[in-house]
Motif scaffolding. Structure first.
Motif, PDB file in Angstrom:
ATOM      1  N   GLU A  47      32.024  41.496  32.050  1.00  5.06           N
ATOM      2  CA  GLU A  47      32.977  41.588  33.410  1.00  5.06           C
ATOM      3  C   GLU A  47      32.792  43.104  33.748  1.00  5.06           C
ATOM      4  OE1 GLU A  47      37.076  40.315  32.845  1.00  5.06           O
ATOM      5  OE2 GLU A  47      36.172  38.499  31.528  1.00  5.06           O
ATOM      6  N   ALA A  48      32.765  44.169  33.105  1.00  4.11           N
ATOM      7  CA  ALA A  48      32.539  45.704  33.359  1.00  4.11           C
ATOM      8  C   ALA A  48      30.921  45.749  34.343  1.00  4.11           C
ATOM      9  CB  ALA A  48      32.724  46.381  32.304  1.00  4.11           C
ATOM     10  N   VAL A  71      29.637  43.246  35.721  1.00  9.43           N
ATOM     11  CA  VAL A  71      29.493  42.581  36.971  1.00  9.43           C
ATOM     12  C   VAL A  71      30.360  43.423  37.700  1.00  9.43           C
ATOM     13  CG1 VAL A  71      30.565  40.381  38.059  1.00  9.43           C
ATOM     14  CG2 VAL A  71      29.412  40.390  35.930  1.00  9.43           C
ATOM     15  N   ALA A  72      31.363  43.993  37.738  1.00  7.17           N
ATOM     16  CA  ALA A  72      32.171  44.889  38.403  1.00  7.17           C
ATOM     17  C   ALA A  72      31.112  45.941  38.853  1.00  7.17           C
ATOM     18  CB  ALA A  72      33.135  45.574  37.573  1.00  7.17           C
ATOM     19  N   GLU A  73      30.260  46.449  38.093  1.00  7.92           N
ATOM     20  CA  GLU A  73      29.220  47.593  38.494  1.00  7.92           C
ATOM     21  C   GLU A  73      28.255  47.141  39.374  1.00  7.92           C
ATOM     22  OE1 GLU A  73      29.386  51.124  37.927  1.00  7.92           O
ATOM     23  OE2 GLU A  73      31.353  50.663  37.450  1.00  7.92           O
ATOM     24  N   GLY A  74      28.136  45.789  39.392  1.00  7.94           N
ATOM     25  CA  GLY A  74      27.085  45.392  40.387  1.00  7.94           C
ATOM     26  C   GLY A  74      25.867  44.541  39.706  1.00  7.94           C
ATOM     27  N   ALA A  75      25.955  44.627  38.545  1.00  7.52           N
ATOM     28  CA  ALA A  75      24.847  43.696  37.714  1.00  7.52           C
ATOM     29  C   ALA A  75      25.404  42.250  37.550  1.00  7.52           C
ATOM     30  CB  ALA A  75      24.832  44.411  36.223  1.00  7.52           C
ATOM     31  N   SER A 134      28.744  25.356  28.685  1.00 10.18           N
ATOM     32  CA  SER A 134      28.173  26.387  29.713  1.00 10.18           C
ATOM     33  C   SER A 134      29.217  26.531  30.851  1.00 10.18           C
ATOM     34  CB  SER A 134      27.035  25.834  30.331  1.00 10.18           C
ATOM     35  OG  SER A 134      25.945  25.871  29.384  1.00 10.18           O
ATOM     36  N   PHE A 135      29.650  27.803  31.323  1.00 13.95           N
ATOM     37  CA  PHE A 135      30.497  27.879  32.430  1.00 13.95           C
ATOM     38  C   PHE A 135      30.378  29.350  32.894  1.00 13.95           C
ATOM     39  CE2 PHE A 135      32.645  28.859  28.295  1.00 13.95           C
ATOM     40  CZ  PHE A 135      33.212  30.007  28.237  1.00 13.95           C
ATOM     41  N   GLU A 136      31.294  29.489  34.029  1.00 15.74           N
ATOM     42  CA  GLU A 136      31.358  30.813  34.436  1.00 15.74           C
ATOM     43  C   GLU A 136      32.800  31.282  34.575  1.00 15.74           C
ATOM     44  OE1 GLU A 136      29.781  33.101  38.618  1.00 15.74           O
ATOM     45  OE2 GLU A 136      28.452  31.471  38.008  1.00 15.74           O
ATOM     46  N   ARG A 137      32.904  32.539  34.367  1.00 15.67           N
ATOM     47  CA  ARG A 137      34.385  32.889  34.457  1.00 15.67           C
ATOM     48  C   ARG A 137      34.334  34.558  34.912  1.00 15.67           C
ATOM     49  NH1 ARG A 137      37.540  32.128  29.223  1.00 15.67           N
ATOM     50  NH2 ARG A 137      37.458  30.022  30.139  1.00 15.67           N
ATOM     51  N   ALA A 138      35.100  34.809  35.845  1.00 13.39           N
ATOM     52  CA  ALA A 138      35.068  36.301  36.440  1.00 13.39           C
ATOM     53  C   ALA A 138      33.590  36.855  36.760  1.00 13.39           C
ATOM     54  CB  ALA A 138      35.623  37.019  35.387  1.00 13.39           C
ATOM     55  N   GLY A 139      32.815  35.878  37.106  1.00 12.96           N
ATOM     56  CA  GLY A 139      31.411  36.311  37.468  1.00 12.96           C
ATOM     57  C   GLY A 139      30.531  36.173  36.308  1.00 12.96           C
TER      58      GLY A 139
END
Length: 197
Positions: A51-52, A54-58, A71-76
């Motif tokens: 998640e960190a 993703v927060a940085e744009g990756a 398979s799922f997506e959570r918090a990006g």
């Protein structure tokens, strides 16, 4: 160093190729975790780190060995839990081909240039197997998690495996010394210092 690694990530995000995609690979799991949610509570740093990023744009994908497929997506973050019939605590000498397939798929999922991050120096042979299946443009890094250097017969095989990866991560260069002294980490493989936690 960690600073250099962070600057490289920023460059990758702004060089016209889109965001960086980090594929985090975890090869062991607790046997008493019945669901993906239970495992992510136990391995809270895994989701937190993703998640960190993703927060940085990756972009971030977690490929986690498990006894069930999810398979799922959570918090990006994209999560891919991969089942196989191997023990939960994967022995150093075993490979999980389903994990290799999942990493390969994740690495080419989207337009972002990928970096593969394997947790645990004990999984050097698995990292080498992943490295051999990916283009050279996709770096494969392995992170130390406080494990000590193994004895025989693991040493010659892991020495060869670490020659194939693009870098190894330790919390400090000092933590790498026992591995260097054991002849397991060639000086040609970059050592990246990363604060864990």
């Amino acid at each position: 160093t960690f600073r250099h690694h962070t600057e490289s990530t920023r460059c990758a995000k702004t060089d016209g190729r889109g965001t960086m995609h980090v594929v985090l690979v975890n090869l062991c799991y607790p046997t008493d975790a019945a669901t993906a949610d239970e495992l992510l509570v136990r391995f809270h740093n895994l989701g937190g780190w993703a998640e960190a990023l993703v927060a940085e744009g990756a972009a971030a994908t977690v490929v986690q060995r498990f006894h069930r497929e999810y398979s799922f997506e959570r918090a990006g973050v994209r999560y891919r839990f991969v089942g196989d019939r191997l023990p939960a605590d994967l022995p150093w000498w075993r490979r999980s081909r389903p994990v290799e397939h999942a990493v390969l798929e994740a690495s080419f999922d989207g337009a972002e240039p990928a970096t593969v991050h394997v947790n645990g120096l004990a999984y050097g042979l698995q990292a080498r197997a992943i490295r051999r299946r990916l283009p050279r443009a996709v770096p494969v890094l392995v992170q130390h998690h406080a494990e000590g250097p193994p004895g025989w017969p693991a040493r010659p095989l892991l020495r060869r495996a670490f020659r194939a990866v693009d870098g190894v991560m330790f919390t400090s260069g000092e933590m790498a010394l026992p591995w260097r002294h054991a002849g397991l980490l060639p000086t040609s493989v970059p050592l990246i210092e990363v604060v864990e936690g």
